[in-house]
Design a protein around this motif. Structure first.
Motif, mmCIF file in Angstrom:
data_model
loop_
_atom_site.group_PDB
_atom_site.id
_atom_site.type_symbol
_atom_site.label_atom_id
_atom_site.label_comp_id
_atom_site.label_asym_id
_atom_site.label_seq_id
_atom_site.Cartn_x
_atom_site.Cartn_y
_atom_site.Cartn_z
ATOM 1 N N LEU A 235 1.007 -1.187 0.048
ATOM 2 C CA LEU A 235 -0.118 0.008 0.069
ATOM 3 C C LEU A 235 0.836 1.210 0.069
ATOM 4 N N LYS A 236 1.993 1.064 0.634
ATOM 5 C CA LYS A 236 2.908 2.535 0.595
ATOM 6 C C LYS A 236 3.604 2.717 -0.876
ATOM 7 N N TYR A 237 4.103 1.440 -1.452
ATOM 8 C CA TYR A 237 4.757 1.747 -2.557
ATOM 9 C C TYR A 237 4.050 1.275 -3.948
ATOM 10 N N SER A 238 2.715 1.066 -3.627
ATOM 11 C CA SER A 238 2.075 0.593 -4.968
ATOM 12 C C SER A 238 0.987 1.422 -5.068
ATOM 13 N N HIS A 239 0.422 1.622 -6.310
ATOM 14 C CA HIS A 239 -0.840 2.426 -6.515
ATOM 15 C C HIS A 239 -2.117 1.617 -6.056
ATOM 16 N N SER A 240 -1.964 0.376 -6.541
ATOM 17 C CA SER A 240 -3.231 -0.400 -6.263
ATOM 18 C C SER A 240 -2.863 -1.769 -6.204
#
Length: 145
Positions: free
Chosen positions: A96-101
């Motif tokens: 969640l911190k490093y990906s968009h979805s």
């Protein structure tokens, strides 16, 4: 009623709740195995292991659920519950911190939760597993001495 009696009942309740969680999620994943594997293939970092994980995760969940009901293995099962839930919660948080979805690979009612609710649910079950570890260990120590 002594703390020992209360703790014993709570350990049984925590075993029941964790068993329900793991059996429900494992069966849901196995019923929709193709869909579960497809969702895993779309998840960052673990896509190459999707085929293995699609079988291993539900199998592990069922093993842990069963071990929770054997007094001899209960502490190990609480540790395994805590670790499995911790790994998944850590993974969700990192992604969640490093990906968009990220797609939810959960089944049934749990898939309707938002990610923050999912993390909160996991942390709640981690607390139950942690308390189960502590209180099972106390009971085991009392019984062996």
């Amino acid at each position: 009623m002594s703390n020992k009696g209360i703790h014993s009942k709570l350990v049984t309740l925590f075993s029941l709740l964790l068993t329900l969680l793991f059996v429900y999620t494992a069966v849901s994943k196995m019923i929709h195995l193709d869909s579960f594997e497809f969702r895993l293939e779309r998840m960052p970092y673990i896509a190459p292991y999707a085929s293995l994980l699609s079988w291993a995760v539900p199998f592990l969940e069922l093993i842990i659920a069963g071990l929770l009901w054997f007094r001899r293995y209960q502490i190990i099962a609480f540790y395994a519950s805590f670790i499995l839930l911790g790994l998944f919660t850590t993974y969700i948080t990192i992604v969640l911190k490093y990906s968009h979805s990220i797609p939810c690979s959960c089944g049934g009612v749990i898939s309707a939760l938002g990610w923050k609710d999912h993390i909160l649910l996991n942390i709640t079950f981690m607390v139950l597993a942690f308390l189960g570890m502590l209180w099972s260990k106390k009971q085991y120590n009392v019984q062996t001495h």
